[in-house]
Scaffold this active site. Structure first.
Site, PDB file in Angstrom:
ATOM      1  N   ARG A  82      68.963   9.252 -20.699  1.00  0.00           N
ATOM      2  CA  ARG A  82      69.443   9.764 -19.329  1.00  0.00           C
ATOM      3  C   ARG A  82      68.465   9.236 -18.580  1.00  0.00           C
ATOM      4  O   ARG A  82      67.385   8.933 -18.580  1.00  0.00           O
ATOM      5  CB  ARG A  82      69.310  11.378 -19.521  1.00  0.00           C
ATOM      6  CG  ARG A  82      69.054  11.853 -18.101  1.00  0.00           C
ATOM      7  CD  ARG A  82      70.465  12.226 -17.802  1.00  0.00           C
ATOM      8  NE  ARG A  82      70.379  12.833 -16.404  1.00  0.00           N
ATOM      9  CZ  ARG A  82      70.281  14.076 -15.776  1.00  0.00           C
ATOM     10  NH1 ARG A  82      70.508  14.976 -16.788  1.00  0.00           N
ATOM     11  NH2 ARG A  82      70.191  14.543 -14.657  1.00  0.00           N
ATOM     12  N   ARG A  91      76.069  10.411 -15.880  1.00  0.00           N
ATOM     13  CA  ARG A  91      74.675  10.488 -16.821  1.00  0.00           C
ATOM     14  C   ARG A  91      75.346  10.581 -18.307  1.00  0.00           C
ATOM     15  O   ARG A  91      76.494  10.800 -18.572  1.00  0.00           O
ATOM     16  CB  ARG A  91      74.048  11.765 -16.445  1.00  0.00           C
ATOM     17  CG  ARG A  91      74.979  12.977 -16.691  1.00  0.00           C
ATOM     18  CD  ARG A  91      74.335  13.997 -15.817  1.00  0.00           C
ATOM     19  NE  ARG A  91      74.403  13.963 -14.428  1.00  0.00           N
ATOM     20  CZ  ARG A  91      74.129  14.884 -13.661  1.00  0.00           C
ATOM     21  NH1 ARG A  91      73.588  16.091 -13.817  1.00  0.00           N
ATOM     22  NH2 ARG A  91      74.175  14.455 -12.279  1.00  0.00           N
ATOM     23  N   ASP A  94      73.418  15.576 -19.908  1.00  0.00           N
ATOM     24  CA  ASP A  94      72.900  16.629 -19.147  1.00  0.00           C
ATOM     25  C   ASP A  94      72.637  17.698 -19.871  1.00  0.00           C
ATOM     26  O   ASP A  94      73.897  18.369 -20.239  1.00  0.00           O
ATOM     27  CB  ASP A  94      73.782  16.902 -17.645  1.00  0.00           C
ATOM     28  CG  ASP A  94      73.002  17.647 -16.692  1.00  0.00           C
ATOM     29  OD1 ASP A  94      71.870  17.587 -16.695  1.00  0.00           O
ATOM     30  OD2 ASP A  94      73.775  18.232 -16.103  1.00  0.00           O
ATOM     31  N   ASP A  96      71.484  21.563 -19.417  1.00  0.00           N
ATOM     32  CA  ASP A  96      71.028  22.680 -18.053  1.00  0.00           C
ATOM     33  C   ASP A  96      70.756  23.886 -18.843  1.00  0.00           C
ATOM     34  O   ASP A  96      71.479  24.366 -19.648  1.00  0.00           O
ATOM     35  CB  ASP A  96      71.854  22.831 -17.243  1.00  0.00           C
ATOM     36  CG  ASP A  96      72.138  21.526 -16.578  1.00  0.00           C
ATOM     37  OD1 ASP A  96      70.993  21.092 -16.044  1.00  0.00           O
ATOM     38  OD2 ASP A  96      73.154  21.490 -15.623  1.00  0.00           O
TER      39      ASP A  96
END
Length: 161
Positions: A82, A91, A94, A96
């Site tokens: 990343r 990307r 990712d 989160d």
């Protein structure tokens, strides 16, 4: 133990493989179990012109504290090369931290619930796959958020696992 929801997304270097591989890596985190994973979805990118994303959500049962879990998620991102060049840019992976039990966290490195959770179909619909009756820490039902957030190009690619 805490229940943590993690959003997954990729739009570079075989996004489907990136996301499915990340599910395996999440299941291997210390003091953590992967309880559920949503369907895989294709979604249009937010931000600058770029390829579509593959998105999903994972539900973890973890003993890791929120910042330790964040560190573990960022280590997985780094293992997938990343690179953070452009805000909302493309990307490889990712991850989160969307929700951490019923906690509200506002720290320099971490905000939970995730600041854009309530506005993103590619987060809300996968969350509903896993926990349709979910309520956010402030008491807002997920169903209310879904009713105000159109699918807007979101395409389900698989069934929840």
């Amino acid at each position: 133990m805490a229940l943590a929801y993690v959003g997954l997304g990729s739009n570079l270097e075989d996004p489907l493989a990136q996301v499915t591989g990340a599910f395996v890596e999440l299941a291997e985190l210390p003091l953590t179990s992967l309880l559920a994973r949503s369907s895989l979805y294709s979604s249009r990118a937010v931000g600058p012109e770029q390829p579509d994303y593959i998105n999903a959500v994972a539900l973890l049962d973890t003993q890791l504290a929120p910042l330790a879990l964040l560190d573990a998620l960022q280590a997985i991102e780094q293992a997938h090369q990343r690179v953070r060049i452009q805000h909302w840019g493309p990307r490889t992976l990712d991850l989160d931290l969307l929700l951490y039990s019923d906690q509200i966290i506002e720290e320099e490195r971490l905000t939970v619930p995730h600041p854009y959770l309530t506005q993103r179909s590619f987060v809300l619909y996968p969350l509903a796959d896993i926990t349709p009756n979910l309520q956010l820490p402030d008491g807002t039902p997920l169903a209310d958020l879904l009713s105000r957030c159109p699918a807007d190009g979101l395409l389900r690619l698989s069934s929840p696992a």
